[in-house]
Design an enzyme around this catalytic site. Structure first.
Site, PDB file in Angstrom:
ATOM      1  CE1 TYR A 145      92.673  33.811  94.124  1.00  0.00           C
ATOM      2  CE2 TYR A 145      94.322  35.580  93.956  1.00  0.00           C
ATOM      3  CZ  TYR A 145      93.564  34.841  94.777  1.00  0.00           C
ATOM      4  OH  TYR A 145      93.308  35.422  95.926  1.00  0.00           O
TER       5      TYR A 145
ATOM      6  NE  ARG B 100      91.945  42.612 101.468  1.00  0.00           N
ATOM      7  CZ  ARG B 100      93.111  41.946 101.192  1.00  0.00           C
ATOM      8  NH1 ARG B 100      94.005  42.196 101.873  1.00  0.00           N
ATOM      9  NH2 ARG B 100      93.352  41.133 100.383  1.00  0.00           N
TER      10      ARG B 100
ATOM     11  CG  ASP C 215      99.275  34.013  99.905  1.00  0.00           C
ATOM     12  OD1 ASP C 215     100.312  33.592  99.893  1.00  0.00           O
ATOM     13  OD2 ASP C 215      98.427  34.668  99.110  1.00  0.00           O
TER      14      ASP C 215
END
Ligand code: NAI
Length: 561
Positions: A109, A162, A274
């Site tokens: 990540y 984004r 999130d």
């Protein structure tokens, strides 16, 4: 509804009946155990002679993976290597990630996934997840039928508009839903076979990508708003028709879409964003830990945000809910403790021009200011939170002016990836002579200042979303409520030890993520049952029930059908 409908998983000793043989098994990442097939399995499943003679256990396999992994020095090469492993052997991939969680999370990540997305078309190896496109409009249900799994617990969907703080990456954004779902599995034990990453390719306005011959997305500009929302509505209807309990997580949409999408769908399907709610909860948890450390309260803070997008407003909303929860003031009064600064200066009713809807509740009526420095001088904040994607915007002058009025300033530089952080941990500790309490979005290593070692906390959403997801799925919640995020933040803050706080760390050790997610999921489930929004019957022992819902990367014995 009966409990057999839940995601209670078989134990690692339960044999799996396999209807394939030989290379068909080795070529399936879900079934492949590589060198770990026992001699009996090799005999019975047509694998004899197809594997090296030695029968390895998982530990030995993990060791071999580690040796290979360490040959790569560039994080992106590590990402590519691990992705290749996932393509060959899902169980081993997760076993390796879980054994090396703190090292591999920044690879799978942020920050490395950001680079992977930027180069997605260039490093692409193999299909994973689904791409919904404008040309699928009108037949999205039919396209979703192509996903070969009849059970899907969770979908993470992005339109790539984004990506982290990196802007519009179009179809390259696929790395994010994939990476996020990896973290759900690692962090909370969602079953990897029941997760679905989706990239909604509605075009890109990124010129560089449109001109890149290796770009893998649709080579057109983004569709108009009307078409976008029609496609989204169709997707939600189709996904919930095929998988009626599926949890949908909206990911990395630009804020003009993120807020309306959430508002429109959160009561139609269990869904959350999130970037808004997860960030809100993780930042709130850090803030709760920080004020606890200072023996103060949230309602005593003056909080300035740099950036007024999804993340900042999500955090601001969550803080206001928590302040109201402290019982000393209302949510409206709590908003008075908050100042938002965006690219046009302080968000204020007096500055002229239209204000986006999500900013309106925080628009100040009492002042104007053109720059962050001006706001810091006037407001004398105790907390400064950056979610602007503008690297270096927390300058030495700004931090020093803040420190002049506040002995222990709380500074959160949340922008991701690391290259976008508003300041570094080292800068803040040096500029404030070690008095600041600091947390960041992307990880920073320990900092030595005046003989003391500071360990900056990472306000990583991974502390929150896996537990929220697990709790929502395990209870069969019909909605994901703000109260769930609030309880998640409180639960997380309570798990920070005094030693961690003393070293300046506002979050628990990421290595404890499964315990953290278990605690959060248990609290979320309890809330779902208390609020009457759970589809399933309440078990006697919620914690034990949630624990049994968690998948572990273990090989099960195979028997032929
Ligand atoms: P967004 O695009 O919704 O918001 C960005 C905001 O920054 C906008 O209000 C924009 O006006 C403002 N901004 C842009 N340029 C500016 C300038 N020069 N001066 C002042 N303000 C400026 O993006 P979002 O979702 O709020 O994310 C922002 C950052 O926060 C990203 O880097 C993202 O990676 C990070 N983030 C971090 C998380 C975490 O650490 N846990 C979670 C979610 C986001």
């Amino acid at each position: 509804m009966q409990h057999e409908n839940l995601l209670q998983l078989p134990s690692s000793n339960d044999p799996l009946r396999v209807d394939r043989r030989g290379l068909d098994i080795l070529n399936s990442p879900w079934l492949n155990k590589g060198t770990s097939f026992t001699l009996e399995e090799r005999q019975e499943l047509g694998l004899s002679g197809l594997l090296p003679p030695f029968v390895a256990d998982m530990e030995e396999q993990v060791q071999r993976v580690k040796e290979n992994y360490l040959h790569h020095s560039d994080p992106l090469d590590k990402y590519i290597f691990l992705t290749g492993l996932a393509d060959r052997n899902v169980t081993l991939f997760y076993s390796f990630l879980m054994e090396n969680l703190v090292e591999t999370t920044p690879i799978m990540y942020t920050p490395t996934v950001g680079r992977a997305c930027q180069k997605f078309g260039h490093i692409y190896r193999k299909n994973r997840g689904m791409y919904l496109q404008r040309r699928h409009k009108g037949r999205i249900a039919e396209v979703l039928e192509n996903w070969p799994k009849s059970e899907v617990d969770i979908i993470v969907i992005s339109d790539g508009s984004r990506i982290l703080g990196l802007g519009d990456l179009g179809a390259n954004g696929m790395g994010i839903p994939i990476g996020k779902l990896v973290l759900y599995v690692v962090g909370a034990g969602l079953h990897p076979d029941r997760t679905l990453p989706i990239l909604l390719d509605v075009g890109t306005d990124n010129e560089q990508l449109l001109n890149d011959p290796l770009y893998l997305g649709m080579g057109h500009r983004r569709v108009d708003e009307g078409t976008f929302y029609e496609i989204i509505d169709e997707f939600v209807a189709a996904a919930t028709a095929r998988w009626p309990h599926v949890l949908i997580q909206w990911e990395d949409f630009t804020n003009d879409k993120a807020f309306p999408l959430l508002a429109r769908h959160r009561e139609r399907a269990p869904s959350f964003n999130d970037d808004i709610q997860g960030t809100g909860a993780v930042a709130l948890a850090g803030l709760l830990a920080a004020v606890h450390h200072q023996e103060s309260t949230l309602s005593e803070q003056r909080i300035v945000f740099f950036g007024a997008g999804s993340a900042s407003v999500g955090v601001a909303n969550m803080i206001c809910t928590a302040i109201a929860d402290e019982g000393r003031m209302s949510t409206a009064q709590a908003r008075e403790l908050i100042w938002l600064v965006d690219s046009r200066g302080l968000v204020s009713t007096q500055r002229g021009g239209a204000l986006q809807e999500h900013k309106q509740a925080y628009a100040r009526q009492d002042m104007t200011a053109d720059s962050l420095m001006e706001v810091v001088r006037q407001v004398q904040p105790t907390v400064l939170i950056g979610a602007s994607g503008q690297p270096g915007s927390f300058t030495e002058d700004i931090i020093k002016v803040m420190n002049r009025h506040c002995k222990r300033p709380i500074v959160f530089a949340l922008s991701n990836p690391t290259s976008k952080s508003e300041c570094t941990a080292e800068q803040v500790y040096h500029w404030t002579d070690g008095t600041a309490i600091f947390a960041s979005g992307s990880p920073f290593g320990p900092v030595r200042h005046s003989g003391k070692i500071f360990i900056p906390g990472q306000g990583n959403n991974m502390f929150i979303f896996p537990g929220i997801g697990l709790g929502a799925i395990a209870s069969g919640a019909t909605q994901v409520t703000d109260s769930m995020f609030h309880i998640a933040a409180k639960t997380l803050a309570q798990m920070v030890t005094d030693e961690e706080l003393a070293a300046g760390t506002l979050y628990p050790d990421l290595g404890k993520i499964r315990q953290i997610s278990l605690a959060i999921a248990t609290a979320v489930c309890r809330l779902a049952w208390d609020d009457g929004i759970a589809r399933y019957d309440e078990p006697e022992d919620i914690r034990e029930y949630v624990r049994r819902c968690m998948w572990h990367p273990e090989y099960r014995p195979y028997v032929p059908v």
